[in-house]
Design a protein around this motif. Structure first.
Motif, short mmCIF file in Angstrom:
data_model
loop_
_atom_site.label_atom_id
_atom_site.label_comp_id
_atom_site.label_asym_id
_atom_site.label_seq_id
_atom_site.Cartn_x
_atom_site.Cartn_y
_atom_site.Cartn_z
N ASN A 1 0.82 -1.21 0.00
CA ASN A 1 0.00 0.00 0.00
C ASN A 1 0.85 1.26 0.00
N LEU B 1 1.87 1.56 -3.57
CA LEU B 1 0.72 2.01 -4.35
C LEU B 1 0.50 3.51 -4.17
N PHE B 2 0.69 4.00 -2.96
CA PHE B 2 0.55 5.44 -2.74
C PHE B 2 1.61 6.21 -3.51
N SER C 1 0.53 5.94 -7.27
CA SER C 1 -0.79 6.46 -7.66
C SER C 1 -1.17 7.78 -7.01
N ASN D 1 -2.81 8.06 -4.42
CA ASN D 1 -4.14 7.86 -3.85
C ASN D 1 -4.00 7.84 -2.33
N SER E 1 -6.01 7.14 0.00
CA SER E 1 -6.62 5.98 0.66
C SER E 1 -5.60 4.87 0.90
N THR E 2 -4.71 4.67 -0.07
CA THR E 2 -3.71 3.61 0.11
C THR E 2 -2.71 3.97 1.20
N LEU E 3 -2.39 5.25 1.34
CA LEU E 3 -1.49 5.68 2.41
C LEU E 3 -2.16 5.50 3.77
N TYR F 1 -4.55 3.39 4.52
CA TYR F 1 -4.67 1.96 4.80
C TYR F 1 -3.32 1.39 5.23
N ALA F 2 -2.24 1.84 4.58
CA ALA F 2 -0.91 1.38 4.96
C ALA F 2 -0.62 1.79 6.41
N PHE G 1 -9.27 6.44 6.81
CA PHE G 1 -9.41 5.58 5.63
C PHE G 1 -10.88 5.38 5.28
N LEU H 1 -12.53 6.55 1.87
CA LEU H 1 -13.05 5.50 0.99
C LEU H 1 -14.53 5.68 0.70
#
Length: 189
Positions: free
Chosen positions: A28, A31-32, A35, A37, A39-41, A43-44, A91, A95
């Protein structure tokens, strides 16, 4: 002999669990980076704080990550539990697009964030027992608020909220089972 076999299989399970958690957190984070995004940060951050909370409460983090810091070990559970709640609620808000689609709920999510940061700021000032007593209701109130708003949004027809509600139900069940096991109400084994 049975004890050695149990410890060996338990250590393998613990290693696999923390390996998966580390992989989820790192994936994640990557992914951040690629991207952007948020949300991925978030969630990580949630996964990493949850992992550090569990590792700290089991003594594994003290043994392997910060063996020289007794003071940090003392406050690590409080810090990572409060940060876990922050990342989890942030998150969820991101989301489910609370800010734009469920504006009245946004104030409550902002209040959770403010309460957590005030708690972290006061954590090292107040006596440890007081901060511990403040943490439990703060975590419970925030968790149930996020849980209930997720279910509410799921009933409004948002598909992502339905999946998130199922995930929160399994998390709630496992947390209650863990609490029951740690208080001796049931056997976790």
């Amino acid at each position: 002999e049975h004890y050695i076999q149990f410890i060996g299989s338990h250590r393998i399970f613990i290693g696999i669990f923390y390996g998966f958690m580390a992989a989820m957190g790192l994936i994640n984070l990557f992914l951040f980076v690629t991207s952007r995004n948020i949300s991925t940060l978030l969630y990580a951050g949630y996964v990493i704080c949850l992992s550090l909370l569990l590792a700290g409460s089991q003594g594994l983090a003290y043994r392997f990550l910060w063996p020289e810091s007794i003071l940090f070990q003392k406050y690590s559970s409080l810090l990572f539990a409060s940060l876990m709640v922050y990342f989890s609620s942030s998150f969820t808000a991101k989301l489910l697009d609370i800010k734009y689609k469920f504006t009245p709920l946004c104030k409550f999510y902002n209040a959770i964030s403010i309460a957590i940061f005030l708690y972290i700021a006061c954590m090292f000032i107040l006596p440890f027992r007081v901060t511990l007593l403040l943490l439990i209701p703060m975590v419970l109130i925030a968790f149930f608020f996020v849980f209930l708003t997720t279910i509410y949004i799921a009933f409004k027809g948002k598909t992502v909220a339905k999946y998130l509600s199922v995930a929160r139900c399994s998390l709630l069940f496992s947390a209650l089972f863990s609490i029951a096991g740690s208080n001796g109400w049931t056997s976790v084994n």
